[in-house]
Design an enzyme around this catalytic site. Structure first.
Site, mmCIF file in Angstrom:
data_model
loop_
_atom_site.group_PDB
_atom_site.id
_atom_site.type_symbol
_atom_site.label_atom_id
_atom_site.label_comp_id
_atom_site.label_asym_id
_atom_site.label_seq_id
_atom_site.Cartn_x
_atom_site.Cartn_y
_atom_site.Cartn_z
ATOM 1 N N SER A 96 0.850 -1.177 0.000
ATOM 2 C CA SER A 96 0.000 0.000 0.000
ATOM 3 C C SER A 96 0.892 1.236 0.000
ATOM 4 C CB SER A 96 -0.946 -0.023 1.206
ATOM 5 O OG SER A 96 -1.826 1.072 1.201
ATOM 6 N N TYR A 154 -5.826 7.467 -6.528
ATOM 7 C CA TYR A 154 -4.755 6.567 -6.076
ATOM 8 C C TYR A 154 -4.949 6.270 -4.594
ATOM 9 C CZ TYR A 154 -0.161 4.779 -4.795
ATOM 10 O OH TYR A 154 0.859 4.006 -4.300
ATOM 11 N N LYS A 199 -5.857 2.536 -2.663
ATOM 12 C CA LYS A 199 -5.086 1.976 -1.557
ATOM 13 C C LYS A 199 -5.911 1.919 -0.266
ATOM 14 C CE LYS A 199 -1.305 1.173 -3.838
ATOM 15 N NZ LYS A 199 -0.896 -0.233 -4.114
#
Length: 292
Positions: free
Chosen positions: A134, A148, A152
């Site tokens: 991550s 993004y 994650k």
């Protein structure tokens, strides 16, 4: 023969490459995946020279789960690393839904498909470790890369639940939150001037993106040290010998700092609103809910 056999997705560059090399140097077996095996062999010949094996895998392919399931059985894999992914820069308003879906398809759904491929064997043998690569942006959202961060965050949320689902079978889930590392990762991320619309110029989103771009090549994170740290934590060796029970592993000074800042803000919110929050319940509730 090593007791650890690693399958690492996205091993042809960056942190994936360094992790594959670190595992091999520690005496483990490595099955490295890439979307172009020929290009990967040419770019990182050290992996084969150290005894690693390349296999083709695109985590977004419809057969990704089956490919991983077969590889796990064939090579005796007991450490799976979901490393494949990419960064998407841009504020939500400016991103198309096709861009958003593609980001989630690789960083989230691809990781889930790969994980599903490994779970049956790991569960049946009552052992194994699933490593989710991550980011600090997966714990603390970053303006200019909201999707993004979303990919994650989603991966970490699924991992929290998955860790409890698999614990009865002796399977560990480890989430690694990388800070800014000196890898080619930013090379594939769009420049701020190419994606930031006029309305957002000069805002925190633009300034954050500019700072990240300007710092590329000078990041404080050492990818070799990060890879060695992950290997140590997975195997319980070296600096990881007392970290067998941790779930999250922030790596890099910036990742640690951001985690502390997020926890402080969250703690302050809870403290400030706890009376209101507690008041929004029935006076008498079923004692068996929520689950502990």
């Amino acid at each position: 023969m090593s007791a650890y056999a690693w399958l690492i997705t996205g091993a042809s560059s960056g942190q994936g490459t360094e992790l594959a090399l670190a595992a091999l140097r520690a005496g483990h077996r490595v099955i490295a995946t890439a979307r172009s095996v020929a290009a990967a062999k040419s770019a990182v010949p050290e992996i084969e020279r150290l005894g690693g094996t390349w296999i083709w895998l695109d985590v977004t392919d419809a057969n990704a789960e089956v490919i991983v399931a077969e590889a796990v059985k064939k090579y005796g894999v007991n450490v799976l690393v979901n490393n494949a992914g990419y960064g998407l820069r841009g504020v939500l308003e400016d991103l198309s839904m096709s861009q958003i879906r593609a980001q989630m398809e690789t960083n989230f759904f691809g990781a889930l498909a790969v994980t599903k491929g490994a779970i049956p064997t790991f569960r049946s043998q009552c052992s194994g470790t699933i490593v989710m690569i991550s980011s600090a942006s997966g714990f603390s959202g970053t303006p200019s890369q909201s999707m993004y961060s979303a990919s994650k965050f989603a991966l970490e949320g699924a991992s929290e639940s998955l860790a409890e689902e698999l614990a009865p079978f002796g399977v560990r889930v480890l989430v690694v939150e990388l800070g800014a590392y000196r890898t080619p990762f930013q090379n594939a991320v769009a420049k701020p001037e190419d994606v930031m619309s006029e309305a957002y110029k000069g805002t925190v989103s633009d300034l954050t993106a500019q700072r990240i771009t300007a710092g590329h090549g000078r990041q404080a994170g050492d990818p070799v040290k990060a890879a060695e740290a992950i290997v140590d934590v997975v195997t319980g060796a070296g600096k990881g010998k007392d970290l067998g029970n941790i779930f999250r592993l922030p790596l890099g000074r910036d990742a640690v700092s951001r985690a502390y800042t997020k926890m402080k803000l969250f703690s302050n919110d809870i403290e400030n609103c706890k009376d209101l929050a507690n008041s929004a319940s029935f006076d008498v509730a079923w004692e068996g809910y929520p689950p502990l």
